[in-house]
Design a protein around this motif. Structure first.
Motif, PDB file in Angstrom:
ATOM      1  N   LEU A 164      10.378  -0.620  -4.988  1.00  0.00           N
ATOM      2  CA  LEU A 164       9.218   0.117  -4.475  1.00  0.00           C
ATOM      3  C   LEU A 164       9.482   1.606  -4.596  1.00  0.00           C
ATOM      4  O   LEU A 164      10.597   2.064  -4.352  1.00  0.00           O
ATOM      5  N   PHE A 165       8.439   2.349  -4.947  1.00  0.00           N
ATOM      6  CA  PHE A 165       8.547   3.798  -5.080  1.00  0.00           C
ATOM      7  C   PHE A 165       7.421   4.426  -4.262  1.00  0.00           C
ATOM      8  O   PHE A 165       6.242   4.230  -4.602  1.00  0.00           O
ATOM      9  N   PRO A 166       7.737   5.141  -3.169  1.00  0.00           N
ATOM     10  CA  PRO A 166       6.684   5.756  -2.359  1.00  0.00           C
ATOM     11  C   PRO A 166       5.877   6.761  -3.170  1.00  0.00           C
ATOM     12  O   PRO A 166       6.428   7.543  -3.943  1.00  0.00           O
ATOM     13  N   LEU A 167       4.562   6.709  -3.008  1.00  0.00           N
ATOM     14  CA  LEU A 167       3.667   7.614  -3.733  1.00  0.00           C
ATOM     15  C   LEU A 167       3.279   8.842  -2.919  1.00  0.00           C
ATOM     16  O   LEU A 167       2.781   9.813  -3.478  1.00  0.00           O
ATOM     17  N   ASN A 168       3.493   8.786  -1.594  1.00  0.00           N
ATOM     18  CA  ASN A 168       3.101   9.881  -0.711  1.00  0.00           C
ATOM     19  C   ASN A 168       4.198  10.146   0.308  1.00  0.00           C
ATOM     20  O   ASN A 168       5.063   9.298   0.539  1.00  0.00           O
ATOM     21  N   THR A 201       0.843  -1.184   0.000  1.00  0.00           N
ATOM     22  CA  THR A 201       0.000   0.000   0.000  1.00  0.00           C
ATOM     23  C   THR A 201       0.882   1.238   0.000  1.00  0.00           C
ATOM     24  O   THR A 201       1.920   1.265   0.667  1.00  0.00           O
ATOM     25  N   ASP A 202       0.507   2.265  -0.734  1.00  0.00           N
ATOM     26  CA  ASP A 202       1.225   3.548  -0.816  1.00  0.00           C
ATOM     27  C   ASP A 202       2.546   3.476  -1.579  1.00  0.00           C
ATOM     28  O   ASP A 202       3.371   4.365  -1.463  1.00  0.00           O
ATOM     29  N   PHE A 203       2.763   2.395  -2.336  1.00  0.00           N
ATOM     30  CA  PHE A 203       3.974   2.260  -3.144  1.00  0.00           C
ATOM     31  C   PHE A 203       3.602   1.776  -4.541  1.00  0.00           C
ATOM     32  O   PHE A 203       2.693   0.989  -4.722  1.00  0.00           O
ATOM     33  N   GLU A 243       5.081   1.405   7.070  1.00  0.00           N
ATOM     34  CA  GLU A 243       5.628   0.125   7.483  1.00  0.00           C
ATOM     35  C   GLU A 243       5.306  -0.898   6.411  1.00  0.00           C
ATOM     36  O   GLU A 243       4.199  -0.923   5.880  1.00  0.00           O
ATOM     37  N   LEU A 244       6.278  -1.727   6.097  1.00  0.00           N
ATOM     38  CA  LEU A 244       6.040  -2.802   5.141  1.00  0.00           C
ATOM     39  C   LEU A 244       5.199  -3.871   5.839  1.00  0.00           C
ATOM     40  O   LEU A 244       5.445  -4.195   6.995  1.00  0.00           O
ATOM     41  N   PRO A 245       4.226  -4.445   5.152  1.00  0.00           N
ATOM     42  CA  PRO A 245       3.369  -5.452   5.787  1.00  0.00           C
ATOM     43  C   PRO A 245       4.116  -6.752   6.050  1.00  0.00           C
ATOM     44  O   PRO A 245       5.082  -7.077   5.356  1.00  0.00           O
TER      45      PRO A 245
END
Length: 89
Positions: A74-78, A43-45, A83-85
């Motif tokens: 992975l590239f953060p979008l925000n 989520t968010d990546f 935290e990684l799940p």
């Protein structure tokens, strides 16, 4: 332990859009016919995989293991903290 997972990500501090390399490694001392991780979404990546899994033999505390390594970019979008799940088989 006959089977366990290890997950890591580097670097741990990034800016929006900067690449993070996420590695999930499965270690098993028992033969497996087919391996499927429950879910490798983030989520968010934005996520891109680095090809197929890498296989290798490792010895940990005197015990032989087959390791299967799954790598993703992975590239953060925000902005913010994430935290990684946790992962499971």
């Amino acid at each position: 332990e006959e089977i366990f997972l290890k997950q890591s990500a580097t670097p741990q501090s990034v800016y929006v859009g900067q690449q993070i390399v996420s590695t999930v490694t499965l270690y098993t001392s028992s033969p497996l016919n087919e391996v499927q991780l429950a879910d490798l979404t983030y989520t968010d990546f934005w996520r891109e995989t680095f090809g197929s899994e890498r296989r290798a033999r490792r010895q940990i505390k005197g015990r032989d293991y087959l390791s299967l390594q799954f790598r993703s970019a992975l590239f953060p979008l925000n902005e913010g903290s994430f935290e990684l799940p946790e992962r499971s088989l």
